[in-house]
Design a protein around this motif. Structure first.
Motif, PDB file in Angstrom:
ATOM      1  N   LYS A 246     -20.800  17.896  36.138  1.00  0.00           N
ATOM      2  CA  LYS A 246     -21.928  18.236  36.214  1.00  0.00           C
ATOM      3  C   LYS A 246     -22.918  16.955  36.506  1.00  0.00           C
ATOM      4  CE  LYS A 246     -26.421  20.966  34.314  1.00  0.00           C
ATOM      5  NZ  LYS A 246     -26.660  20.867  33.753  1.00  0.00           N
ATOM      6  N   GLY A 247     -23.076  16.598  37.804  1.00  0.00           N
ATOM      7  CA  GLY A 247     -24.101  15.460  37.701  1.00  0.00           C
ATOM      8  C   GLY A 247     -23.352  14.870  38.470  1.00  0.00           C
ATOM      9  N   ASP A 248     -24.337  13.080  39.175  1.00  0.00           N
ATOM     10  CA  ASP A 248     -23.009  12.446  38.931  1.00  0.00           C
ATOM     11  C   ASP A 248     -22.927  11.557  38.675  1.00  0.00           C
ATOM     12  OD1 ASP A 248     -23.555  14.104  41.952  1.00  0.00           O
ATOM     13  OD2 ASP A 248     -25.437  12.841  42.419  1.00  0.00           O
ATOM     14  N   LEU A 249     -22.037  10.588  38.630  1.00  0.00           N
ATOM     15  CA  LEU A 249     -21.816   9.364  38.372  1.00  0.00           C
ATOM     16  C   LEU A 249     -22.026   8.177  39.060  1.00  0.00           C
ATOM     17  CD1 LEU A 249     -20.284   7.360  35.745  1.00  0.00           C
ATOM     18  CD2 LEU A 249     -18.341   7.968  36.877  1.00  0.00           C
ATOM     19  N   ASN A 250     -22.530   6.989  38.523  1.00  0.00           N
ATOM     20  CA  ASN A 250     -22.669   5.535  39.228  1.00  0.00           C
ATOM     21  C   ASN A 250     -21.592   4.144  38.571  1.00  0.00           C
ATOM     22  OD1 ASN A 250     -24.361   5.755  41.191  1.00  0.00           O
ATOM     23  ND2 ASN A 250     -26.288   6.594  39.687  1.00  0.00           N
TER      24      ASN A 250
ATOM     25  N   ASP B  60     -28.374  14.866  30.902  1.00  0.00           N
ATOM     26  CA  ASP B  60     -28.162  16.102  31.154  1.00  0.00           C
ATOM     27  C   ASP B  60     -26.471  16.241  32.587  1.00  0.00           C
ATOM     28  OD1 ASP B  60     -29.215  15.134  33.718  1.00  0.00           O
ATOM     29  OD2 ASP B  60     -30.390  17.087  33.933  1.00  0.00           O
ATOM     30  N   SER B  61     -26.615  14.835  33.020  1.00  0.00           N
ATOM     31  CA  SER B  61     -24.929  15.214  33.058  1.00  0.00           C
ATOM     32  C   SER B  61     -23.146  14.713  31.949  1.00  0.00           C
ATOM     33  CB  SER B  61     -24.577  13.653  34.420  1.00  0.00           C
ATOM     34  OG  SER B  61     -25.911  13.895  35.189  1.00  0.00           O
ATOM     35  N   PHE B  62     -22.431  15.396  33.063  1.00  0.00           N
ATOM     36  CA  PHE B  62     -21.444  15.635  31.923  1.00  0.00           C
ATOM     37  C   PHE B  62     -19.720  14.348  32.603  1.00  0.00           C
ATOM     38  CE2 PHE B  62     -24.097  18.021  30.472  1.00  0.00           C
ATOM     39  CZ  PHE B  62     -24.035  18.132  29.093  1.00  0.00           C
TER      40      PHE B  62
ATOM     41  N   GLU C 290     -20.890  14.741  41.537  1.00  0.00           N
ATOM     42  CA  GLU C 290     -20.874  16.185  40.975  1.00  0.00           C
ATOM     43  C   GLU C 290     -18.751  16.640  41.971  1.00  0.00           C
ATOM     44  OE1 GLU C 290     -22.079  20.182  40.149  1.00  0.00           O
ATOM     45  OE2 GLU C 290     -23.541  18.598  39.409  1.00  0.00           O
ATOM     46  N   GLY C 291     -18.457  16.844  41.350  1.00  0.00           N
ATOM     47  CA  GLY C 291     -17.236  17.860  41.820  1.00  0.00           C
ATOM     48  C   GLY C 291     -15.964  16.992  41.675  1.00  0.00           C
ATOM     49  N   SER C 292     -16.292  15.494  42.412  1.00  0.00           N
ATOM     50  CA  SER C 292     -15.153  14.263  42.182  1.00  0.00           C
ATOM     51  C   SER C 292     -14.853  13.436  41.085  1.00  0.00           C
ATOM     52  CB  SER C 292     -16.249  13.471  43.315  1.00  0.00           C
ATOM     53  OG  SER C 292     -16.527  13.819  44.350  1.00  0.00           O
TER      54      SER C 292
END
Length: 186
Positions: free
Chosen positions: A73-77, A113-115, A94-96
């Motif tokens: 959930k959410g994006d990662l940098n 709020d990202s995982f 998200e989803g990658s």
């Protein structure tokens, strides 16, 4: 079904266990408890956990294992340092999923709020994880924390942060004098 029972669901067959994990329940559990990680399994060969973002994350982790990071959930940098020491950013929407080789200094930065779902090789006896901080003003090396990571339930990242941020000496650059501010809450 309660969150706790959804977290601990196992399929047991022919004498071995296979975890059947409900990511939504794990993310809800982390949100409700305020915890940053939830270990899903630890075997002699691998470990897996779900991590919730730390808004103050700034260190670079040197892990002796590979890491597979999936943005639930959410994006990662993913900030990382090249062999020449230059900071770069790999974007993982998200989803990658991203595969990271061992010992790449990296700093996964994503919102609270990202995982992320992370799989790593279990540490071998004597392996050490290192956490490095650099001055945000001049990029000079500030401090290193090191830990033997047996279980993510021991929250090695959180312990490294507590040690670093509780010491003004560790947060003070001996090159330019800048003091990295401590977050209000860890």
């Amino acid at each position: 079904m309660s969150t706790a029972s959804a977290l601990n669901k196992m399929i047991v067959t022919s004498g071995f266990e296979m975890p059947n994990l409900d990511f939504e329940a794990v993310m809800q559990h982390l949100t409700e408890t305020g915890k940053r990680t939830h270990q899903l399994w630890l075997t002699p060969d691998s470990l897996a956990f779900v991590a919730r973002g730390r808004e103050y994350r700034s260190e670079f982790h040197l892990n002796p294992s590979y890491e597979i990071q999936y943005s639930l959930k959410g994006d990662l940098n993913l900030h990382y340092r090249t062999p020449e020491g230059k900071e770069e950013i790999a974007y993982v929407p998200e989803g990658s999923v991203l595969f990271q080789p061992p010992l790449v200094p990296h700093s996964p930065r994503f919102a609270p709020d990202s995982f992320q779902f992370v799989i790593e090789r279990a540490r071998l006896p004597g392996e050490i994880d290192r956490f490095h901080w650099y001055c945000p003003n001049c990029d000079h090396f500030l401090h290193e924390e090191s830990y033997v990571v047996a279980h993510y339930t021991n929250d090695p990242v959180g312990r490294a942060y507590e040690n670093f941020y509780n010491s003004e000496e560790f947060r003070t650059c001996d090159k330019c004098g800048h003091v990295m501010p401590a977050p209000e809450r860890l």
